[in-house]
Design an enzyme around this catalytic site. Structure first.
Site, PDB file in Angstrom:
ATOM      1  N   ASP A   9      -6.491  60.762   3.279  1.00 55.85           N
ATOM      2  CA  ASP A   9      -7.792  61.267   3.743  1.00 55.85           C
ATOM      3  C   ASP A   9      -8.127  62.493   2.909  1.00 55.85           C
ATOM      4  O   ASP A   9      -7.243  63.307   2.619  1.00 55.85           O
ATOM      5  CB  ASP A   9      -7.714  61.627   5.237  1.00 55.85           C
ATOM      6  CG  ASP A   9      -9.083  61.715   5.891  1.00 55.85           C
ATOM      7  OD1 ASP A   9     -10.003  62.296   5.251  1.00 55.85           O
ATOM      8  OD2 ASP A   9      -9.239  61.227   7.022  1.00 55.85           O
ATOM      9  N   ASP A 330      42.182  14.611  -9.292  1.00 57.90           N
ATOM     10  CA  ASP A 330      41.963  14.945 -10.697  1.00 57.90           C
ATOM     11  C   ASP A 330      41.467  13.688 -11.423  1.00 57.90           C
ATOM     12  O   ASP A 330      42.070  12.612 -11.285  1.00 57.90           O
ATOM     13  CB  ASP A 330      43.257  15.437 -11.337  1.00 57.90           C
ATOM     14  CG  ASP A 330      43.054  15.903 -12.766  1.00 57.90           C
ATOM     15  OD1 ASP A 330      42.778  17.103 -12.950  1.00 57.90           O
ATOM     16  OD2 ASP A 330      43.167  15.067 -13.684  1.00 57.90           O
ATOM     17  N   ILE A 331      40.350  13.822 -12.152  1.00 57.03           N
ATOM     18  CA  ILE A 331      39.823  12.690 -12.915  1.00 57.03           C
ATOM     19  C   ILE A 331      40.716  12.483 -14.142  1.00 57.03           C
ATOM     20  O   ILE A 331      40.895  13.401 -14.952  1.00 57.03           O
ATOM     21  CB  ILE A 331      38.363  12.934 -13.337  1.00 57.03           C
ATOM     22  CG1 ILE A 331      37.480  13.114 -12.090  1.00 57.03           C
ATOM     23  CG2 ILE A 331      37.846  11.783 -14.202  1.00 57.03           C
ATOM     24  CD1 ILE A 331      36.027  13.448 -12.400  1.00 57.03           C
ATOM     25  N   GLU A 373      37.655  19.286 -13.681  1.00 54.67           N
ATOM     26  CA  GLU A 373      37.634  17.931 -13.137  1.00 54.67           C
ATOM     27  C   GLU A 373      38.527  17.799 -11.913  1.00 54.67           C
ATOM     28  O   GLU A 373      38.838  16.693 -11.479  1.00 54.67           O
ATOM     29  CB  GLU A 373      38.061  16.921 -14.210  1.00 54.67           C
ATOM     30  CG  GLU A 373      39.515  17.018 -14.649  1.00 54.67           C
ATOM     31  CD  GLU A 373      39.737  18.007 -15.782  1.00 54.67           C
ATOM     32  OE1 GLU A 373      40.746  17.868 -16.491  1.00 54.67           O
ATOM     33  OE2 GLU A 373      38.900  18.915 -15.961  1.00 54.67           O
TER      34      GLU A 373
END
Length: 457
Positions: A9, A330-331, A373
């Site tokens: 103001d 495990d792949i 993996e």
């Protein structure tokens, strides 16, 4: 409840009066004598709420509010215009500029403090969400600020609770120009309707026949499904005291009858915009939490989550005297897949592997990518015999159908080796269980791969 209030103001006497009122309620008060100064303070995030005069020399309050609400850095700061202007046109102009409220001088202390406290609660909630969402930005998720600034607040879903036919017909007609409106004239059904409707805004009449509208608002705030839905209360002028009580219990905004069409639409848009913004923040927080515990490639839980959650599952199994099975998968020859077909093919295999794992286990089982993996599956309330059957079924699922790679142009054979064990001794360390499963996996690989090897405790 403390907050930093910026009073803007250009008349020192007005500033001193507001400063005294707010300081008496233990708010921290900052002041600015013009719009430029107010914008600078706001951009530095030094205030929680802005009380803004309209008639100022360098830049009027409407323009200051417009700039605040179109700036991604400041749009979330609540703005209350406090001015001697009292015409509906001025009020609507302020609301259209994005103000959260428009109070006409002289403002009673009770009304001013109630509004400031209500907006303080809202700002603190928003700030907490914004702080939690910082992680979302660090991991590359889109910040909601720019979409919030561009949001018109239209196209919302609104539930109007009002049992006066002449009233709800007029209000629904006005709101239908911008939103989808459902009317619930039966207040006893309103909470159920609100909980099931996925609404962006509840508009509740506080002048219901034989029903306390404030109680309905309070119930909506206590119910999980409606806790965050904004509430706009409507009341007759003689019920202004109840409206202030409503602000204390969680009502977001209010209107006094007779309802001005433009003001109703403006206040509805403001609440819907804020609802969408906070919803976006919550979604970002939830997504960041999920990303922190999820492997991005496979969608399975990551090792960090597995290690913390496995300890909990093991403790529960010990307390309840129930078995807990754990297998490490495990792949086989995964490195040769990457070497012969490329890492994209390896990623294709990992993603499809995760899909087949999910299809082979129960909802209560925990499947995680342990690293590279290697994967871990934890099976609560499962003994070694049952877990062995699940492991064999999974092994056959992998070996029985070739994996598609390179967008389906080639298919390759994939097999897995599985080491399996169980937690059977009360209080056994999780690390020991993992080590035993890893030892069983080593034996499976050593014995020729594509097989399941179990090792009892």
């Amino acid at each position: 409840m403390s907050a930093r209030i910026l009073v803007v103001d250009d008349v020192p006497a007005n500033v001193k009066l507001l400063e005294a009122r707010l300081s008496a309620e233990y708010f921290d008060v900052m002041t600015a004598s013009n719009g430029t100064e107010a914008l600078a303070i706001s951009r530095r995030a030094e205030c929680d709420i802005i009380l803004l005069d309209v008639m100022m020399p360098d830049m009027d309050g409407f323009e200051v509010c417009r700039r605040l609400k179109t700036d991604p850095a400041t749009h979330h700061i609540p703005v209350v215009m406090v001015t001697a202007l009292d015409s509906p046109a001025d009020r609507n102009r302020g609301l259209e500029a994005g103000a959260d409220d428009f109070l006409t001088k002289p403002v009673s202390d009770v009304v001013l403090i109630a509004r400031v406290r209500s907006l303080t609660r809202l700002k603190m909630m928003t700030d907490e969400l914004r702080m939690r969402a910082i992680t979302s930005l660090e991991i590359g998720m889109q910040a909601p600020e720019r979409s919030a600034v561009a949001d018109t607040g239209k196209g919302g879903r609104i539930l109007l609770v009002d049992d006066r036919e002449s009233s709800y017909e007029r209000l629904a007609t006005i709101l239908a120009a911008e939103h989808t409106i459902d009317v619930e004239p039966n207040p006893t059904e309103a909470l159920f309707h609100a909980a099931e409707g996925n609404y962006d805004l509840l508009i509740v009449s506080l002048d219901l026949n034989n029903f306390d509208g404030l109680r309905l608002c309070s119930q909506a705030r206590s119910l999980e499904r409606t806790r965050h839905v904004p509430i706009l209360a409507i009341a007759d002028p003689e019920n202004s005291t109840r409206l202030l009580r409503g602000l204390e219990i969680g009502v977001n905004d209010y209107l006094l009858r007779p309802i001005d069409k433009t003001e109703l639409l403006a206040r509805a848009r403001t609440q819907i915009r804020r609802r969408r913004y906070t919803d976006h923040l919550r979604d970002n927080v939830q997504n960041s939490i999920e990303m922190a515990i999820t492997d991005a490639l496979t969608g399975l839980h990551n090792r960090r989550y597995m290690e913390s959650h496995l300890a909990t599952l093991a403790e529960q199994a010990s307390i309840r005297g129930k078995p807990l099975a754990l297998m490490i998968l495990d792949i086989d020859y995964f490195k040769s897949i990457n070497d012969n077909y490329g890492h994209d093919a390896g990623d294709d295999v990992l993603r499809e592997f995760a899909v087949r794992v999910r299809k082979s286990i129960r909802g209560i089982d925990l499947a995680c990518r342990y690293g590279g993996e290697e994967f871990v599956i934890v099976m609560p309330e499962t003994d070694l015999h049952v877990a062995g059957m699940v492991a064999e079924r999974l092994r056959r699922s992998i070996a029985g159908e070739p994996f598609a790679i390179h967008k389906g142009t080639k298919r390759i054979e994939v097999t897995i080796s599985i080491g399996l064990t169980t937690l059977e001794r009360k209080g056994e360390a999780v690390a020991d269980v993992l080590k035993r499963a890893d030892t069983a996996l080593y034996r499976a690989k050593h014995d020729g791969r594509n097989r399941v090897v179990s090792q009892a405790a």
